[in-house]
Scaffold this motif. Sequence first.
Motif, PDB file in Angstrom:
ATOM      1  N   GLU A  42      72.058  33.380  35.573  1.00  0.00           N
ATOM      2  CA  GLU A  42      72.248  33.508  37.018  1.00  0.00           C
ATOM      3  C   GLU A  42      73.673  33.929  37.363  1.00  0.00           C
ATOM      4  N   GLN A  43      74.650  33.354  36.684  1.00  0.00           N
ATOM      5  CA  GLN A  43      76.047  33.695  36.955  1.00  0.00           C
ATOM      6  C   GLN A  43      76.320  35.165  36.667  1.00  0.00           C
ATOM      7  N   LYS A  44      75.826  35.647  35.531  1.00  0.00           N
ATOM      8  CA  LYS A  44      76.020  37.051  35.177  1.00  0.00           C
ATOM      9  C   LYS A  44      75.288  37.967  36.151  1.00  0.00           C
ATOM     10  N   PHE A  45      74.103  37.566  36.566  1.00  0.00           N
ATOM     11  CA  PHE A  45      73.288  38.364  37.476  1.00  0.00           C
ATOM     12  C   PHE A  45      73.999  38.548  38.817  1.00  0.00           C
ATOM     13  N   VAL A  46      74.675  37.490  39.245  1.00  0.00           N
ATOM     14  CA  VAL A  46      75.458  37.567  40.489  1.00  0.00           C
ATOM     15  C   VAL A  46      76.711  38.411  40.267  1.00  0.00           C
ATOM     16  N   ALA A  81      62.831  37.135  32.345  1.00  0.00           N
ATOM     17  CA  ALA A  81      64.117  36.528  32.684  1.00  0.00           C
ATOM     18  C   ALA A  81      63.945  35.476  33.783  1.00  0.00           C
ATOM     19  N   PRO A  82      64.825  34.480  33.835  1.00  0.00           N
ATOM     20  CA  PRO A  82      64.751  33.457  34.884  1.00  0.00           C
ATOM     21  C   PRO A  82      64.868  34.096  36.271  1.00  0.00           C
ATOM     22  N   SER A  83      64.016  33.684  37.202  1.00  0.00           N
ATOM     23  CA  SER A  83      64.042  34.359  38.504  1.00  0.00           C
ATOM     24  C   SER A  83      63.803  33.445  39.691  1.00  0.00           C
ATOM     25  N   SER A  84      63.684  32.132  39.479  1.00  0.00           N
ATOM     26  CA  SER A  84      63.428  31.232  40.608  1.00  0.00           C
ATOM     27  C   SER A  84      64.524  31.326  41.659  1.00  0.00           C
ATOM     28  N   ALA A  85      65.785  31.218  41.236  1.00  0.00           N
ATOM     29  CA  ALA A  85      66.895  31.203  42.187  1.00  0.00           C
ATOM     30  C   ALA A  85      66.989  32.519  42.937  1.00  0.00           C
ATOM     31  N   TRP A  86      66.794  33.640  42.230  1.00  0.00           N
ATOM     32  CA  TRP A  86      66.862  34.938  42.887  1.00  0.00           C
ATOM     33  C   TRP A  86      65.724  35.114  43.888  1.00  0.00           C
ATOM     34  N   THR A  87      64.501  34.854  43.464  1.00  0.00           N
ATOM     35  CA  THR A  87      63.351  35.034  44.361  1.00  0.00           C
ATOM     36  C   THR A  87      63.495  34.172  45.605  1.00  0.00           C
ATOM     37  N   ALA A  88      63.808  32.899  45.408  1.00  0.00           N
ATOM     38  CA  ALA A  88      63.942  31.994  46.544  1.00  0.00           C
ATOM     39  C   ALA A  88      65.056  32.438  47.483  1.00  0.00           C
ATOM     40  N   SER A  89      66.169  32.870  46.926  1.00  0.00           N
ATOM     41  CA  SER A  89      67.324  33.245  47.747  1.00  0.00           C
ATOM     42  C   SER A  89      67.092  34.520  48.547  1.00  0.00           C
ATOM     43  N   VAL A  90      66.450  35.520  47.941  1.00  0.00           N
ATOM     44  CA  VAL A  90      66.241  36.762  48.688  1.00  0.00           C
ATOM     45  C   VAL A  90      65.179  36.589  49.760  1.00  0.00           C
ATOM     46  N   VAL A 104      75.685  33.013  50.000  1.00  0.00           N
ATOM     47  CA  VAL A 104      74.618  32.840  49.011  1.00  0.00           C
ATOM     48  C   VAL A 104      74.575  34.034  48.069  1.00  0.00           C
ATOM     49  N   LEU A 105      74.597  35.235  48.620  1.00  0.00           N
ATOM     50  CA  LEU A 105      74.480  36.436  47.801  1.00  0.00           C
ATOM     51  C   LEU A 105      75.708  36.677  46.944  1.00  0.00           C
ATOM     52  N   ALA A 106      76.829  36.096  47.335  1.00  0.00           N
ATOM     53  CA  ALA A 106      78.052  36.224  46.537  1.00  0.00           C
ATOM     54  C   ALA A 106      78.142  35.156  45.455  1.00  0.00           C
ATOM     55  N   GLY A 107      77.125  34.301  45.367  1.00  0.00           N
ATOM     56  CA  GLY A 107      77.115  33.275  44.338  1.00  0.00           C
ATOM     57  C   GLY A 107      77.646  31.937  44.778  1.00  0.00           C
ATOM     58  N   GLY A 108      77.754  31.738  46.099  1.00  0.00           N
ATOM     59  CA  GLY A 108      78.270  30.472  46.598  1.00  0.00           C
ATOM     60  C   GLY A 108      77.270  29.340  46.599  1.00  0.00           C
ATOM     61  N   GLY A 109      76.100  29.568  46.092  1.00  0.00           N
ATOM     62  CA  GLY A 109      75.052  28.554  46.057  1.00  0.00           C
ATOM     63  C   GLY A 109      73.744  29.170  46.484  1.00  0.00           C
ATOM     64  N   PHE A 110      72.689  28.892  45.762  1.00  0.00           N
ATOM     65  CA  PHE A 110      71.408  29.510  46.047  1.00  0.00           C
ATOM     66  C   PHE A 110      70.724  28.831  47.233  1.00  0.00           C
ATOM     67  N   GLY A 144      62.405  27.422  43.381  1.00  0.00           N
ATOM     68  CA  GLY A 144      63.851  27.584  43.391  1.00  0.00           C
ATOM     69  C   GLY A 144      64.633  26.417  43.955  1.00  0.00           C
ATOM     70  N   ALA A 145      63.952  25.398  44.462  1.00  0.00           N
ATOM     71  CA  ALA A 145      64.672  24.270  45.071  1.00  0.00           C
ATOM     72  C   ALA A 145      65.457  23.477  44.042  1.00  0.00           C
ATOM     73  N   GLU A 146      65.060  23.565  42.775  1.00  0.00           N
ATOM     74  CA  GLU A 146      65.783  22.833  41.736  1.00  0.00           C
ATOM     75  C   GLU A 146      67.165  23.428  41.493  1.00  0.00           C
ATOM     76  N   ARG A 147      67.384  24.693  41.958  1.00  0.00           N
ATOM     77  CA  ARG A 147      68.668  25.356  41.776  1.00  0.00           C
ATOM     78  C   ARG A 147      69.414  25.538  43.096  1.00  0.00           C
TER      79      ARG A 147
END
Length: 359
Positions: A42-46, A81-90, A104-110, A144-147
């Motif tokens: 997730e960190q790299k993806f952001v 690839a892991p996608s819960s945090a991305w899907t939930a956030s978008v 959120v999109l800058a990585g400040g928290g999903f 995605g709530a777990e992240r």
Amino acid sequence: MRWELSEEQEMFTEALDGWLGRFAPPANVRKWGESGDPAEFEQKFVEEGWFSAGLAEDIGGQGGGLLELALTAEALARYAAPSSAWTASVLAAPVLPADVAADVLAGGGFAAVAVDATRPFGLADSVRADESGALTGRVATILGAERAKLLVVPAADAGGTAALYLVRVDDPGVTVEPRRFLDPSRAVADVRFDGVAGEPLDIDAATALEDAGLRAAVLVAADSLGAMDRMLHLAVDYSRQRQQFGVPIGSFQAVKHAAAGILVSVEAGRSIAYFAAASVDLGLADRALHAAVAKAQVPRNAVQAADSALVMHGAIGYTWEHDLHLYYKRAKLDEKLFGGPGVWNERVARDLPLLPAAG
């Protein structure tokens, strides 16, 4: 109909595919899945800018639209690839205040929308708001709530009026209970609210949830497409290597037919998912119908493709050591996320004039 991507979209897909090939090989995917901690990915993806692609610039995105998001979902699934945090956030970003969405999109928290991921998006009475706006209730299976650090919570007041509230998961009264799926690339959480002071969002709840639901349907369909595409390649590659009676099993007519069936599903699914993405993004009159067709058809076909790919692999396909199970599980979960095919086929039947009007 065959959907053709623009040159920019082709370049985007090629670049993302190359990046995932380098950073999300099967060994890494297995590591993240087994540990239950995809933070490294997730960190790299952001940091690499992929997380915000496809979202409006005025909320911190890089531009593009739902089709770019669908291309991202497809690519993520192609590598499991892991996608819960991305899907939930978008899905949550368009309803958030612009400054919050940008963070959120800058990585400040999903972020995540607090809806049950086993059902289509919609208003529910599982969370209630009292006269002071304090939220009480429980929502199960939030993708995605777990992240997530932020939750967009649909709630109704005593009079039944629905609204959306912004809640931070570290606020007093919020309890998050993570849950894992058999598919290791996604996870959910049950969340309880006990008198939580939510921040009302100045947005029409019904309209926002309807739009988020259509976008979710398209993204899950695109995810199914990516998993199906990878299973086709795995099955074809294996059929060229595995020999029986002195010849590759890929030379057998039954194996050729199975592979051709998956290929037809992939090509049809690509046009269905991409067209639905464009329709929802453009606000076409039939966008809900197009999204429903995508969610009903593509994940169902991906499950059938998964079963065919498993048969083509034979015994090795059932083993933990082979990568097929990563995509098999992903396809099986996509079929159920935000409602199964039956639910979405009912929507299709409701919206199509299949029967003459009464009277």
